[in-house]
Design an enzyme around this catalytic site. Structure first.
Site, PDB file in Angstrom:
ATOM      1  N   TYR A  30       0.901  -1.118  -0.399  1.00 67.16           N
ATOM      2  CA  TYR A  30      -0.587  -0.090   0.253  1.00 67.16           C
ATOM      3  C   TYR A  30       0.300   1.882  -0.039  1.00 67.16           C
ATOM      4  CZ  TYR A  30       0.981   1.066   5.004  1.00 67.16           C
ATOM      5  OH  TYR A  30       1.442   1.569   5.904  1.00 67.16           O
ATOM      6  N   ARG A  49       7.882   4.085  -5.195  1.00 68.53           N
ATOM      7  CA  ARG A  49       7.956   2.780  -3.971  1.00 68.53           C
ATOM      8  C   ARG A  49       6.931   1.684  -4.006  1.00 68.53           C
ATOM      9  NH1 ARG A  49       7.696   5.490   2.332  1.00 68.53           N
ATOM     10  NH2 ARG A  49       5.350   5.364   1.627  1.00 68.53           N
ATOM     11  N   ARG A  97      -8.335 -19.780  -0.890  1.00 70.39           N
ATOM     12  CA  ARG A  97      -6.754 -20.166  -0.048  1.00 70.39           C
ATOM     13  C   ARG A  97      -6.198 -20.991   0.121  1.00 70.39           C
ATOM     14  NH1 ARG A  97      -5.728 -20.703   4.626  1.00 70.39           N
ATOM     15  NH2 ARG A  97      -4.644 -18.788   6.376  1.00 70.39           N
ATOM     16  N   HIS A  99      -1.470 -20.671   1.238  1.00 64.97           N
ATOM     17  CA  HIS A  99      -0.716 -20.061   1.248  1.00 64.97           C
ATOM     18  C   HIS A  99       0.310 -19.704  -0.260  1.00 64.97           C
ATOM     19  CE1 HIS A  99      -1.456 -20.613   5.177  1.00 64.97           C
ATOM     20  NE2 HIS A  99      -0.441 -20.125   5.207  1.00 64.97           N
ATOM     21  N   LYS A 143       6.556  -1.896   1.901  1.00 63.87           N
ATOM     22  CA  LYS A 143       5.160  -1.202   2.668  1.00 63.87           C
ATOM     23  C   LYS A 143       4.048  -2.485   2.062  1.00 63.87           C
ATOM     24  CE  LYS A 143       3.028   3.751   2.439  1.00 63.87           C
ATOM     25  NZ  LYS A 143       3.226   3.417   4.345  1.00 63.87           N
ATOM     26  N   GLU A 175      12.757   2.663  13.762  1.00 65.01           N
ATOM     27  CA  GLU A 175      11.331   3.320  13.741  1.00 65.01           C
ATOM     28  C   GLU A 175      10.583   3.152  14.396  1.00 65.01           C
ATOM     29  OE1 GLU A 175      10.526   2.449   9.563  1.00 65.01           O
ATOM     30  OE2 GLU A 175       9.819   0.915   9.708  1.00 65.01           O
ATOM     31  N   LEU A 199      11.367   1.138   7.041  1.00 69.82           N
ATOM     32  CA  LEU A 199      10.731   2.056   6.031  1.00 69.82           C
ATOM     33  C   LEU A 199      11.421   2.885   5.291  1.00 69.82           C
ATOM     34  CD1 LEU A 199       8.753   1.195   3.588  1.00 69.82           C
ATOM     35  CD2 LEU A 199       7.345   3.398   4.805  1.00 69.82           C
TER      36      LEU A 199
END
Ligand code: PMP
Length: 275
Positions: A30, A49, A97, A99, A143, A175, A199
């Site tokens: 995101y 990014r 579903r 993985h 991110k 951070e 990040l």
């Protein structure tokens, strides 16, 4: 409010597929982009990014940086956003579903805007932060939608009446839960190097540019919690927090200093270039 979802503009409501891998695994990425005065701020950097995050987790984006910018601009106009934020998320898509990545997948893109004022009070008066252990995974440079470590840290800060949680890994300050951290000591700015443990914030990059323009030494070097407590000034930064001074770390107070104020002024000039 107009929303962009899966290639279409729709009003308000969308239907999420129960098999969306973002929903089930946090398998996606995101960005949050700022709007000042009806204009996107550092949008290209944010979408570059996003492209990098996508590549790191092997999602093939269907849109280009220019496409994302165009969609955001359309939403700003239609939703009449003056000061606000745009949320952009891309998941690996819908599949029963499992993985393991599906054989072929079509990413699901969601983009919406909302109003949000600049955080003037915190920038003016400073905020309280707490320190805690960084329990996140080792690819904090991506991110990713997987934010549970960040969510738990932020909640602990909130319970402690603090605005942010400063995370510490192996005796090093990394951070915040949703921000980068800087200390100023004897006129030099220090922040964690942009590696897999943080990040690389777009605001962090803008601050670096501001520091260079102001001839303030900017050093990307790690520091310890002791150095954090002992700093002359402490700042946290993010798209929504901009340059926010820290006035309390756990039980210790810190003064807001001249380097912080200079950076805030320089940052503001980047937001409103004409003023
Ligand atoms: N670190 C983390 C963990 C974050 O979530 C954020 C906010 N997205 C930042 C740093 C700051 O990044 P930016 O300046 O790009 O908003």
């Amino acid at each position: 409010n107009l929303i962009y979802f899966n290639g279409e503009y729709v009003n308000d409501k969308i239907a999420i597929d129960p098999n969306d891998r973002g929903y089930q695994f946090g398998d996606g990425i995101y960005e949050v982009v700022r709007v000042y005065n009806g204009m996107l701020f550092t949008a290209r950097e944010h979408f570059e990014r996003l492209v990098r995050s996508a590549a790191e987790i092997q999602i093939k984006l269907e849109l280009t940086v220019d496409d994302y910018i165009e969609i955001c601009q359309h939403l700003i106009t239609e939703n009449q956003v003056t000061d606000g934020l745009i949320y952009v998320q891309v998941t690996r898509g819908n599949a029963l579903r499992n993985h393991i990545f599906p054989e072929s997948f079509k990413p699901v893109t969601l983009i919406y805007s909302y109003d949000s004022a600049r955080p003037v009070e915190g920038m003016d008066k400073g905020v309280k932060v707490i320190t805690l252990e960084d329990i996140r995974w080792l690819r904090c440079d991506i991110k990713s939608l997987n934010l549970l470590g960040n969510v738990l840290a932020k909640q602990q800060a909130h319970v402690g009446q603090a605005v942010e949680a400063i995370q510490v890994r192996d005796g090093i300050v990394t951070e915040g839960a949703s921000s980068n951290v800087f200390i100023i000591k004897n006129g030099t700015i220090y922040t964690h190097p942009a590696n897999h443990l943080i990040l690389n914030g777009i605001t962090r990059i803008v601050i670096k540019r501001c520091a260079e323009e102001l001839n303030i030494p900017f050093v990307e070097k790690t520091f310890t919690p002791e150095e954090l407590y002992d700093a002359d000034e402490v700042i946290i930064s993010s798209t929504s927090l901009e340059v926010t001074p820290v006035t309390q770390i756990d039980d210790q107070t810190v003064e807001i200093g001249p380097v912080t104020r200079q950076l805030q002024q320089a940052f503001k000039e980047k937001i409103y270039p004409a003023s």
